[in-house]
Design an enzyme around this catalytic site. Structure first.
Site, PDB file in Angstrom:
ATOM      1  N   ALA A 108       0.762  -1.240   0.000  1.00  0.00           N
ATOM      2  CA  ALA A 108       0.000   0.000   0.000  1.00  0.00           C
ATOM      3  C   ALA A 108       0.795   1.295   0.000  1.00  0.00           C
ATOM      4  O   ALA A 108       0.307   2.327  -0.464  1.00  0.00           O
ATOM      5  CB  ALA A 108      -0.931  -0.004   1.206  1.00  0.00           C
ATOM      6  N   ALA A 109       2.000   1.291   0.583  1.00  0.00           N
ATOM      7  CA  ALA A 109       2.717   2.562   0.788  1.00  0.00           C
ATOM      8  C   ALA A 109       3.277   3.124  -0.529  1.00  0.00           C
ATOM      9  O   ALA A 109       3.668   2.339  -1.397  1.00  0.00           O
ATOM     10  CB  ALA A 109       3.847   2.338   1.772  1.00  0.00           C
ATOM     11  N   PRO A 110       3.273   4.440  -0.695  1.00  0.00           N
ATOM     12  CA  PRO A 110       2.935   5.485   0.263  1.00  0.00           C
ATOM     13  C   PRO A 110       1.448   5.778   0.433  1.00  0.00           C
ATOM     14  O   PRO A 110       1.094   6.682   1.192  1.00  0.00           O
ATOM     15  CB  PRO A 110       3.661   6.713  -0.296  1.00  0.00           C
ATOM     16  CG  PRO A 110       3.717   6.488  -1.769  1.00  0.00           C
ATOM     17  CD  PRO A 110       3.858   5.004  -1.943  1.00  0.00           C
ATOM     18  N   ASN A 112      -1.283   6.273  -1.955  1.00  0.00           N
ATOM     19  CA  ASN A 112      -2.169   7.042  -2.841  1.00  0.00           C
ATOM     20  C   ASN A 112      -3.390   6.240  -3.276  1.00  0.00           C
ATOM     21  O   ASN A 112      -4.498   6.773  -3.365  1.00  0.00           O
ATOM     22  CB  ASN A 112      -1.406   7.519  -4.085  1.00  0.00           C
ATOM     23  CG  ASN A 112      -0.582   8.749  -3.780  1.00  0.00           C
ATOM     24  OD1 ASN A 112      -0.908   9.497  -2.867  1.00  0.00           O
ATOM     25  ND2 ASN A 112       0.483   8.949  -4.534  1.00  0.00           N
ATOM     26  N   ASP A 131       2.234  -2.930   4.333  1.00  0.00           N
ATOM     27  CA  ASP A 131       3.498  -2.697   3.628  1.00  0.00           C
ATOM     28  C   ASP A 131       4.651  -3.237   4.462  1.00  0.00           C
ATOM     29  O   ASP A 131       4.655  -3.170   5.681  1.00  0.00           O
ATOM     30  CB  ASP A 131       3.725  -1.223   3.277  1.00  0.00           C
ATOM     31  CG  ASP A 131       4.616  -1.090   2.050  1.00  0.00           C
ATOM     32  OD1 ASP A 131       4.087  -0.889   0.940  1.00  0.00           O
ATOM     33  OD2 ASP A 131       5.857  -1.241   2.196  1.00  0.00           O
ATOM     34  N   ASP A 178      -0.791  -3.907  -5.747  1.00  0.00           N
ATOM     35  CA  ASP A 178       0.065  -3.037  -6.559  1.00  0.00           C
ATOM     36  C   ASP A 178       1.523  -3.324  -6.151  1.00  0.00           C
ATOM     37  O   ASP A 178       2.198  -2.465  -5.597  1.00  0.00           O
ATOM     38  CB  ASP A 178      -0.328  -1.570  -6.259  1.00  0.00           C
ATOM     39  CG  ASP A 178       0.389  -0.552  -7.125  1.00  0.00           C
ATOM     40  OD1 ASP A 178       0.606  -0.826  -8.315  1.00  0.00           O
ATOM     41  OD2 ASP A 178       0.743   0.525  -6.597  1.00  0.00           O
ATOM     42  N   CYS A 244       3.290  -0.552 -12.756  1.00  0.00           N
ATOM     43  CA  CYS A 244       3.685   0.577 -13.599  1.00  0.00           C
ATOM     44  C   CYS A 244       4.821   0.096 -14.491  1.00  0.00           C
ATOM     45  O   CYS A 244       5.849   0.753 -14.632  1.00  0.00           O
ATOM     46  CB  CYS A 244       4.066   1.812 -12.779  1.00  0.00           C
ATOM     47  SG  CYS A 244       5.278   1.490 -11.503  1.00  0.00           S
TER      48      CYS A 244
HETATM   49  N1  SAM Z   1       0.242   1.206  -3.948  1.00  0.00           N
HETATM   50  C1  SAM Z   1       1.230   2.212  -3.595  1.00  0.00           C
HETATM   51  C2  SAM Z   1       0.664   3.601  -3.934  1.00  0.00           C
HETATM   52  O1  SAM Z   1      -0.123   3.697  -4.880  1.00  0.00           O
HETATM   53  O2  SAM Z   1       0.964   4.574  -3.262  1.00  0.00           O
HETATM   54  C3  SAM Z   1       2.567   1.939  -4.267  1.00  0.00           C
HETATM   55  C4  SAM Z   1       3.090   0.555  -3.952  1.00  0.00           C
HETATM   56  S1  SAM Z   1       4.713   0.208  -4.515  1.00  0.00           S
HETATM   57  C5  SAM Z   1       4.490  -0.087  -6.207  1.00  0.00           C
HETATM   58  C6  SAM Z   1       4.990  -1.405  -3.902  1.00  0.00           C
HETATM   59  C7  SAM Z   1       5.050  -1.511  -2.384  1.00  0.00           C
HETATM   60  O3  SAM Z   1       5.016  -2.895  -2.030  1.00  0.00           O
HETATM   61  C8  SAM Z   1       6.327  -0.976  -1.747  1.00  0.00           C
HETATM   62  O4  SAM Z   1       6.005   0.034  -0.823  1.00  0.00           O
HETATM   63  C9  SAM Z   1       6.931  -2.184  -1.025  1.00  0.00           C
HETATM   64  O5  SAM Z   1       7.532  -1.853   0.223  1.00  0.00           O
HETATM   65  C10 SAM Z   1       5.721  -3.056  -0.825  1.00  0.00           C
HETATM   66  N2  SAM Z   1       5.958  -4.508  -0.649  1.00  0.00           N
HETATM   67  C11 SAM Z   1       6.865  -5.309  -1.258  1.00  0.00           C
HETATM   68  N3  SAM Z   1       6.719  -6.584  -0.853  1.00  0.00           N
HETATM   69  C12 SAM Z   1       5.674  -6.607   0.011  1.00  0.00           C
HETATM   70  C13 SAM Z   1       5.030  -7.624   0.763  1.00  0.00           C
HETATM   71  N4  SAM Z   1       5.430  -8.906   0.697  1.00  0.00           N
HETATM   72  N5  SAM Z   1       4.001  -7.293   1.558  1.00  0.00           N
HETATM   73  C14 SAM Z   1       3.576  -6.000   1.634  1.00  0.00           C
HETATM   74  N6  SAM Z   1       4.154  -4.994   0.951  1.00  0.00           N
HETATM   75  C15 SAM Z   1       5.187  -5.288   0.152  1.00  0.00           C
END
Ligand code: SAM
Length: 325
Positions: A108-110, A112, A131, A178, A244
């Site tokens: 989820a992070a950051p 949006n 996250d 995502d 993306c």
């Molecule tokens: N959805 C977010 C937004 O729109 O603001 C962007 C997400 S970014 C593409 C991918 C995120 O997945 C990163 O913040 C990363 O730390 C997290 N991540 C990676 N592996 C994960 C896991 N096994 N469980 C939860 N989060 C994970």
């Protein structure tokens, strides 16, 4: 390279945060500031310096000239609007969580997309926002607070380690996935597309000793594991997957593998996956199946003036459909 940056001038997209202000009031306020509301042009590059329009696909999005800088604007500072690329607003709209629903934002992070889900749910129901990265999760807490979200439960940890049968998740119907991806669709990273060394890089190895093919395979394996975990939630109804990335390996190929392994799920059809968006998946990358390609959405930076993006939505088959197999 400069060539690509010049070629893809993305307009200023502003998602209006309906927790704080209605789209009608936001429009009125921008008009008072001297902006002119116009019909959305076919091509956003035709927007004048002080023009703006309501996006033709996303009702909560206003579009301004690419040179508009809103970083010091009160609406940005007070959370009335979120400066988010148009394509990255697709997943929450495709998810369509209803009021009072239970939802999960798995990566989820950051945040949006989490705050977008929250807005579509009108601050009701519950969203678990997972996250792995605690610093990024802190940012999510800050941003979703600023956006006025009251239905989010941030969780630090891996989504893959959650127990889908935990009773707290018994009513979870909507999951937004995502996961980390190559980011190859992000405009500032498009340079490699015109890099003469591109072919060389593809076959050669990077600093981590992996070829591009190996890196994409690792990402795809992770992305598939996130989707497969989401499908285990007993009431999962709409599971939205996005990247993306412009690479079929992370997009159509991932979808193809999941469908093959999970005959109890299918893709939501175009009617509920941004039906008015005309750029769909690449049939050659999904068993040559035009019907499946129609179900998913792609964006191409140079033509759509958004980051490169991919969205698919898995839905559970009805008991009758499952019996047919
Ligand atoms: N959805 C977010 C937004 O729109 O603001 C962007 C997400 S970014 C593409 C991918 C995120 O997945 C990163 O913040 C990363 O730390 C997290 N991540 C990676 N592996 C994960 C896991 N096994 N469980 C939860 N989060 C994970």
């Amino acid at each position: 390279s400069q060539k690509v940056k010049d070629a893809v001038l993305i307009p200023r997209y502003a998602r209006i945060n309906e927790h704080k202000i209605t789209i009608g009031k936001a429009i009125k306020s921008f008009k008072n500031e001297g902006y002119t509301l116009v019909d959305c042009p076919e091509n956003f590059s035709e927007l004048g310096l002080k023009d703006f329009c309501v996006d033709r696909h996303l009702p909560d999005m206003l579009v301004f000239h690419q040179k508009t800088d809103f970083h010091a604007h009160p609406f940005y500072l007070n959370g009335n609007m979120i400066l988010q690329d148009k394509a990255s607003c697709f997943p929450a709209h495709v998810c369509q969580p209803t009021k009072g629903a239970h939802a999960i934002d798995a990566c989820a992070a950051p945040g949006n997309k989490t705050s977008h889900l929250s807005a579509l749910m009108k601050n009701t129901g519950k969203i678990w926002a997972f996250d792995l990265d605690s610093r990024r999760l802190d940012l999510l807490k800050k941003l979703t607070y600023k956006a006025g979200c009251k239905n989010i439960n941030p969780v630090h940890g891996s989504f893959l380690e959650t127990d889908p049968n935990d009773t707290q998740f018994a009513e979870v119907e909507y999951l937004l996935l995502d996961p980390s991806c190559s980011g190859s669709g992000i405009i500032s990273r498009l340079d490699h597309l015109v890099d003469d060394d591109d072919e060389k890089k593809k076959n050669g190895k990077d600093a981590d000793g992996k070829t591009q093919k190996e890196r994409l395979q690792n990402l795809a394996d992770f992305q598939i594991s996130i989707i497969e975990h989401a499908l285990k939630f007993p009431k999962a109804k709409r599971v939205v997957y996005s990247t993306c990335s412009i690479h079929p390996e992370e997009n159509e190929h991932v979808v193809k593998t999941v469908l093959k392994r999970h005959p109890d799920f299918k893709l939501a059809t175009r009617e509920s996956v941004l039906p008015t968006w005309n750029r769909r998946g690449i049939p050659e990358e999904i068993n040559g199946n035009k019907d499946l390609a129609e179900c998913v959405v792609r964006t191409v930076p140079a033509e759509d003036l958004t980051n490169g993006f991919f969205v698919a939505c898995f839905v559970r088959k009805s008991p009758n459909e499952q019996a047919e197999k």
